[in-house]
Design an enzyme around this catalytic site. Structure first.
Site, PDB file in Angstrom:
ATOM      1  N   PRO A  99       0.834  -1.210   0.000  1.00 22.89           N
ATOM      2  CG  PRO A  99      -0.535  -1.414   1.891  1.00 22.89           C
ATOM      3  CD  PRO A  99       0.607  -2.063   1.178  1.00 22.89           C
ATOM      4  N   GLY A 105       7.251   1.359   3.125  1.00 22.96           N
ATOM      5  CA  GLY A 105       8.404   1.466   2.214  1.00 22.96           C
ATOM      6  C   GLY A 105       8.062   1.194   0.758  1.00 22.96           C
ATOM      7  CB  SER A 107       8.432   5.503  -2.579  1.00 20.74           C
ATOM      8  OG  SER A 107       9.082   5.741  -1.361  1.00 20.74           O
ATOM      9  CB  ALA A 109       9.467  -1.833  -2.537  1.00 22.43           C
ATOM     10  CG  ASP A 150      11.958   3.061   4.166  1.00 19.09           C
ATOM     11  OD1 ASP A 150      12.354   2.870   5.325  1.00 19.09           O
ATOM     12  OD2 ASP A 150      10.857   3.583   3.901  1.00 19.09           O
TER      13      ASP A 150
END
Ligand code: MEV
Length: 316
Positions: A99, A105, A107, A109, A150
């Protein structure tokens, strides 16, 4: 054609205190962003959309745009102005299970999976460290300020101690994620905590120290797979996150609903204010906890921690 995927992440302990140099523990989860790069016979960088391919647009796809720009110096990418040249280009397609804007995280990924797909497609042989570093630079360019956590977790996967970014022995655990579906701004929450700390330094400094101590203590129990003690420490951490003002009515409802249904521990993950909470559960309680979070008004899904970072899924 090449498809790569990268994982989302949760914080088991230590968000906010890590901003002040304290220890935190983050972990990759098995929900992932998938990015495919394929050749097209148009001299452009395109994005696959529901109505067909469209040219990559910085405003609509800021992370992909910045990731592609990183590659301009490394590979033979089509020119920025596609009308000025002939030849082939690439089309990028994104499918993410994570989501957006919920502290998991997403963005990072997408950014890391894009960089890896471009790396394999163009044969640039970047090292994982370079992918993580470029990913962090992309996030900084788009967001202004970004924590390297992240992008590091998305690249390497597993359980990571922060701020020194050391991979720990893997903690294989089932987790229920509850999403309040309320957007929260990390920048605003971090700044609210900073003002609180300025107003009450003696009080808040001690809370930050204690959150750091919880994370340091947690290392021993996560690596020993002691779920009961990890859960107990998560609950203490949650109380302290509430005390620094990053909780919310909705987050508390989901946290208590999960505990009532038998979660061993539950807390906010990420900046708080909205976004997601996590619940550590025994296998037998997973669906009960997930249902209880739903009944309390959140979206919920069951996932696992994951030791797998960015990876190639398909290559043709
Ligand atoms: C946000 O996901 C986590 C925070 O600790 C901020 C950061 O580490 O950059 C609140």
């Amino acid at each position: 054609m090449i498809t790569c995927s990268a994982p989302g992440k949760i914080f088991l302990f230590g968000e906010h205190a890590v901003v002040y140099g304290k220890t935190a523990i983050a972990c990759a989860i098995d929900i992932r962003a998938h990015v495919t790069v394929e050749e097209v016979h148009v001299p452009a960088v395109q994005m696959k959309g529901p109505g067909g391919n469209v040219d990559l647009n910085q405003r609509k796809h800021p992370y992909i745009y910045a990731a592609v720009e990183k590659f301009r110096n490394l590979a033979d990418l089509p020119p920025e102005n596609p009308t000025s040249a002939s030849g082939s280009g690439i089309c990028i397609d994104i499918h993410s299970e994570i989501p957006v804007g919920s502290g998991l995280g997403s963005s990072s990924a997408v950014t890391i999976a894009t960089l890896k797909s471009l790396d394999v497609f163009y044969g640039t042989h970047l090292s994982p460290d370079e992918i993580a570093r470029f990913g962090h630079q992309v996030e900084e360019e788009v967001q202004g300020r970004a924590s390297p956590t992240d992008t590091f977790v998305s690249t390497f996967g597993g359980l990571v101690r922060i701020p020194d970014r050391v991979k720990l022995d893997f903690f294989d655990a089932p987790i229920v994620i509850g999403n309040t579906r309320k957007f929260s701004s990390t920048r605003k929450l971090v700044s609210n905590v900073a003002s609180l700390k300025e107003r009450h330094p003696q009080v808040i400094n001690q809370i930050m120290d204690t959150i750091g101590t919880i994370a340091e203590t947690g290392v021993k129990y996560v690596t020993a797979n002691d779920f009961t003690t990890v859960g107990e420490l998560m609950n203490i951490n949650q109380g302290l996150l509430d005390s620094i003002g990053v909780g919310s009515f909705e987050l508390s409802e989901l946290v208590y609903a999960s505990r009532k249904a038998g979660a061993l521990g539950s807390k906010i993950t990420g900046a708080g204010g909205g976004g997601c909470m996590i619940a550590l559960c025994e296998h037998k309680n997973l669906s009960r906890v997930a249902h209880s979070i739903k009944r309390a008004g959140g979206d919920s899904f069951i996932c696992r921690t994951s030791n797998s970072g960015v990876r190639v899924e398909k290559e043709k």
